[in-house]
Design a protein around this motif. Structure first.
Motif, PDB file in Angstrom:
ATOM      1  N   ARG A 146       4.346  40.339  48.951  1.00  0.00           N
ATOM      2  CA  ARG A 146       5.744  40.215  49.369  1.00  0.00           C
ATOM      3  C   ARG A 146       6.024  38.832  49.952  1.00  0.00           C
ATOM      4  N   LEU A 147       5.036  38.295  50.700  1.00  0.00           N
ATOM      5  CA  LEU A 147       5.210  36.956  51.260  1.00  0.00           C
ATOM      6  C   LEU A 147       5.310  35.919  50.148  1.00  0.00           C
ATOM      7  N   ILE A 148       4.470  36.063  49.126  1.00  0.00           N
ATOM      8  CA  ILE A 148       4.527  35.135  47.994  1.00  0.00           C
ATOM      9  C   ILE A 148       5.870  35.247  47.284  1.00  0.00           C
ATOM     10  N   GLU A 149       6.357  36.492  47.119  1.00  0.00           N
ATOM     11  CA  GLU A 149       7.664  36.674  46.490  1.00  0.00           C
ATOM     12  C   GLU A 149       8.766  36.029  47.317  1.00  0.00           C
ATOM     13  N   GLU A 150       8.696  36.193  48.647  1.00  0.00           N
ATOM     14  CA  GLU A 150       9.702  35.574  49.510  1.00  0.00           C
ATOM     15  C   GLU A 150       9.626  34.050  49.428  1.00  0.00           C
ATOM     16  N   LEU A 151       8.389  33.518  49.419  1.00  0.00           N
ATOM     17  CA  LEU A 151       8.240  32.063  49.308  1.00  0.00           C
ATOM     18  C   LEU A 151       8.757  31.564  47.965  1.00  0.00           C
ATOM     19  N   THR A 152       8.486  32.350  46.914  1.00  0.00           N
ATOM     20  CA  THR A 152       8.984  31.963  45.594  1.00  0.00           C
ATOM     21  C   THR A 152      10.508  31.968  45.564  1.00  0.00           C
ATOM     22  N   ALA A 153      11.092  33.032  46.168  1.00  0.00           N
ATOM     23  CA  ALA A 153      12.557  33.112  46.215  1.00  0.00           C
ATOM     24  C   ALA A 153      13.137  31.967  47.049  1.00  0.00           C
ATOM     25  N   THR A 154      12.468  31.666  48.190  1.00  0.00           N
ATOM     26  CA  THR A 154      12.935  30.567  49.033  1.00  0.00           C
ATOM     27  C   THR A 154      12.839  29.239  48.291  1.00  0.00           C
ATOM     28  N   ARG A 155      11.746  29.078  47.546  1.00  0.00           N
ATOM     29  CA  ARG A 155      11.583  27.848  46.774  1.00  0.00           C
ATOM     30  C   ARG A 155      12.681  27.724  45.725  1.00  0.00           C
ATOM     31  N   ALA A 156      12.995  28.862  45.074  1.00  0.00           N
ATOM     32  CA  ALA A 156      14.066  28.838  44.077  1.00  0.00           C
ATOM     33  C   ALA A 156      15.412  28.515  44.726  1.00  0.00           C
ATOM     34  N   ASP A 157      15.660  29.107  45.921  1.00  0.00           N
ATOM     35  CA  ASP A 157      16.915  28.816  46.624  1.00  0.00           C
ATOM     36  C   ASP A 157      16.980  27.345  47.029  1.00  0.00           C
ATOM     37  N   LEU A 158      15.835  26.807  47.483  1.00  0.00           N
ATOM     38  CA  LEU A 158      15.810  25.398  47.871  1.00  0.00           C
ATOM     39  C   LEU A 158      16.063  24.498  46.669  1.00  0.00           C
ATOM     40  N   ALA A 159      15.449  24.864  45.532  1.00  0.00           N
ATOM     41  CA  ALA A 159      15.673  24.068  44.319  1.00  0.00           C
ATOM     42  C   ALA A 159      17.133  24.120  43.897  1.00  0.00           C
ATOM     43  N   ALA A 160      17.732  25.329  44.015  1.00  0.00           N
ATOM     44  CA  ALA A 160      19.151  25.463  43.662  1.00  0.00           C
ATOM     45  C   ALA A 160      20.024  24.643  44.611  1.00  0.00           C
TER      46      ALA A 160
END
Length: 402
Positions: free
Chosen positions: A165-179
């Motif tokens: 779940r932490l990896i998924e959250e980090l991935t989502a955060t990374r995607a949000d940051l990229a956006a």
């Protein structure tokens, strides 16, 4: 119920094979040892094997605690019959521990294990005809090992789930940051394009409009003057087309092609004087220093915008553009003798009326770490001063393009 992973699926198959082996052992020993109830033991082991095999084949057993409880109850009932017929049935208790801990709720699992261990100890003692500490150690130790293994595995599983779940959250955060970075880049590019269009195409079109108005006023009494204004408007349109093509190609401004910033500013003053009733002069102070392309583009655009504002709004007779290389910075000053204005009462930029020039100048200077100063008063002309610190010469086209 937990979803089976490749690891748990492999463990489940090992447990099934262990159960099948223990059932075969119990049936085989009953036959080879000539037990009194050998036929009954073989029959019960076969029934127990069939009941046990039904569990993995029924999806509801893995999906519902209720269905798993009924299945385990059926397995336990047949096992108790086998336990009553043969002491070898006690070995089946070990795989039953794991099934109960895995399929039953967290509190019910250990209780079922304790009951199974007790039944195994009592039945084994009955078959031996006496109760000793050694009789209890085997089933009890097996139960303790099963509880420890299952609880340890469940703790590891929960930890791996938390990490997933932490990896998924980090991935989502990374995607949000990229956006967000993409959006910021888009907005910055829009702002840059707005500045470039204002300082090039919009100013050129404004100049064409002024020249055509002058031609209209000259007709019909002064056709030669009108023709001269139209010719100047045509040249301005040609220059604007060149700007637009080079702008689309994302190259340096045509005014800087093959010349220095000083040459481009001098040509700007000459062109402005030829096309408008304004005596624009150029002056150079200091020793020429090579500047990064982005700095030269910014200073040229500011001079273009300032002279365009002078032509359109100031009603000035003269204007002077000064390029100065002064110590640790370069400066471009545009001074006119027009009507002037109050810098504190300027209207906000409006799509219909314009007013984006000064804001675009400030944005250019802010982007390069420079300053823009505007001094004016009604009836006292205006001065626009742009200051940029010297930087190491570099090809910065990739960062700031005209």
């Amino acid at each position: 119920m937990n979803t089976l992973t490749p690891t748990t699926r492999a463990l489940a198959w090992c447990l099934h094979l262990l159960t099948a082996g223990l059932l075969a052992l119990a049936a085989g020993r009953a036959v080879t040892d000539g037990a009194p109830h050998a036929v009954a033991v073989v029959a019960v082991t076969a029934v127990l094997g069939l009941v046990y095999a039904a569990g993995p084949l029924l999806p509801r057993v893995a999906a519902s605690h209720r269905a798993a409880t009924w299945w385990l109850a059926a397995v336990g009932a047949v096992w108790l019959v086998l336990l009553g017929l043969s002491a070898d049935g006690v070995w089946i208790a070990f795989p039953l521990y794991f099934l109960q801990l895995h399929l039953l709720p967290r509190r019910a699992g250990p209780a079922a294990v304790a009951a199974t261990a007790t039944a195994a100890i009592v039945a084994f003692a009955a078959h031996q005809g006496s109760f000793t500490l050694a009789t209890a150690i085997g089933p009890a130790l097996g139960a303790a090992v099963a509880v420890a293994v299952v609880r340890g595995y469940q703790a590891l599983y929960r930890e791996s789930e938390q990490r997933r779940r932490l990896i998924e959250e980090l991935t989502a955060t990374r995607a949000d940051l990229a956006a967000a970075q993409h959006t910021a880049g888009v907005l910055a590019e829009r702002e840059r394009l707005a500045r470039e269009i204002h300082d090039t195409l919009a100013q050129g079109l404004s100049s064409i409009q002024l020249l055509l108005h002058a031609a209209e006023r000259a007709l019909p009494g002064r056709p030669e003057a009108a023709a001269r204004h139209v010719e100047q408007a045509r040249h301005t349109a040609v220059d604007n087309i060149a700007e637009a093509r080079r702008f689309v190609a994302a190259l340096t401004p045509p005014a800087l092609d093959g010349t220095t910033l000083a040459g481009a500013l001098e040509r700007l003053c000459a062109t402005t004087s030829a096309r408008h009733p304004l005596d624009a002069r150029f002056r150079l102070t200091g020793e020429l220093v090579r500047l990064p392309t982005a700095h030269e583009v910014a200073l040229l655009r500011i001079a273009q915008s300032a002279l365009a504002n002078t032509v359109r709004h100031a009603g000035a007779a003269t204007a002077e553009v000064t390029l100065g290389y002064l110590g640790d910075h370069v400066a471009v000053d545009v001074v006119d003798d027009g009507t002037g204005f109050d810098p504190d009462t300027l209207p906000a930029p409006d799509p219909a009326d314009g007013g984006f020039g000064l804001a675009a100048m400030r944005a250019r200077m802010d982007a390069l770490g420079g300053t823009l100063t505007i001094e004016s008063a009604p009836g006292k002309g205006a001065t626009v001063a742009a200051r940029l610190p010297f930087a190491e010469p570099a090809d910065t086209d990739a960062e700031v393009r005209p």
